[in-house]
Scaffold this motif. Sequence first.
Motif, PDB file in Angstrom:
ATOM      1  N   THR A 200       0.740  -1.279  -0.235  1.00  0.00           N
ATOM      2  CA  THR A 200       0.053  -0.089   0.136  1.00  0.00           C
ATOM      3  C   THR A 200       0.900   1.324   0.153  1.00  0.00           C
ATOM      4  O   THR A 200       0.529   1.904  -0.691  1.00  0.00           O
TER       5      THR A 200
ATOM      6  N   ASN B  12       1.752   2.088  -3.496  1.00  0.00           N
ATOM      7  CA  ASN B  12       1.463   2.389  -4.877  1.00  0.00           C
ATOM      8  C   ASN B  12       1.726   3.248  -4.256  1.00  0.00           C
ATOM      9  O   ASN B  12       1.535   4.482  -5.221  1.00  0.00           O
ATOM     10  N   LYS B  13       1.263   3.813  -3.017  1.00  0.00           N
ATOM     11  CA  LYS B  13       1.116   5.487  -3.078  1.00  0.00           C
ATOM     12  C   LYS B  13       2.261   6.270  -3.301  1.00  0.00           C
ATOM     13  O   LYS B  13       1.989   7.026  -4.208  1.00  0.00           O
TER      14      LYS B  13
ATOM     15  N   GLU C 178       1.864   6.190  -7.162  1.00  0.00           N
ATOM     16  CA  GLU C 178       0.627   7.040  -7.347  1.00  0.00           C
ATOM     17  C   GLU C 178       1.193   8.923  -7.153  1.00  0.00           C
ATOM     18  O   GLU C 178       1.216   9.417  -8.472  1.00  0.00           O
ATOM     19  N   LEU C 179       2.054  10.009  -6.086  1.00  0.00           N
ATOM     20  CA  LEU C 179       2.653  10.772  -6.235  1.00  0.00           C
ATOM     21  C   LEU C 179       3.629  10.835  -7.190  1.00  0.00           C
ATOM     22  O   LEU C 179       3.520  11.909  -7.967  1.00  0.00           O
TER      23      LEU C 179
ATOM     24  N   TRP D 166       2.543  12.823   2.905  1.00  0.00           N
ATOM     25  CA  TRP D 166       2.007  11.602   3.624  1.00  0.00           C
ATOM     26  C   TRP D 166       2.116  10.473   4.400  1.00  0.00           C
ATOM     27  O   TRP D 166       1.888   9.876   4.814  1.00  0.00           O
TER      28      TRP D 166
ATOM     29  N   ARG E  26       1.467   9.381   8.520  1.00  0.00           N
ATOM     30  CA  ARG E  26       1.193   7.734   8.796  1.00  0.00           C
ATOM     31  C   ARG E  26       1.307   7.034  10.548  1.00  0.00           C
ATOM     32  O   ARG E  26       1.044   6.597   9.844  1.00  0.00           O
TER      33      ARG E  26
END
Length: 151
Positions: free
Chosen positions: A109, A112-113, A116-117, A146, A150
């Motif tokens: 996860t 993937n983030k 994406e960024l 980000w 977290r």
Amino acid sequence: MPSSTRTVFSLIIINKAGGLIYQREYQAGLRSLSTNDYLVLAGTFHGPPPALTSPGGSAPVGFSYPNPGVPASGLEHLETEKFRLTCFQTLTGTKFLLFTDPMTGNVDTIMNKIYELYADYVMKNPFYQLEMPVRCEAFDRHLGAWLRGRT
């Protein structure tokens, strides 16, 4: 879950030619590396392109990197008692190396983030030149925010 189990130590991005195009440290915890050490690490993970074989399966006829018809191979995870290294390779041959605490969950996860960024702030940036070092303040800012959010 304690925050120490969610720690991201560092991110390295390597272009398809094996060049180091991005490196950031987000937490203390790993030994500091010199720029030369990061370049050696990038070269180690680059490796040679896979050889293609002729239709009869005989000798190699050339090289292709990446080869869309062949599943990605190579090192995907390396775990020690101090850190876990996860390697994600895109279809274009760019590799993301993520250093985390070995107890960090949901690394896929996180990866993937990050991707994406990267796609949103680097690849869509009209001033970014492919395969060149990533110097995108918006990517740094959003990724750092980000990751901090977290913990």
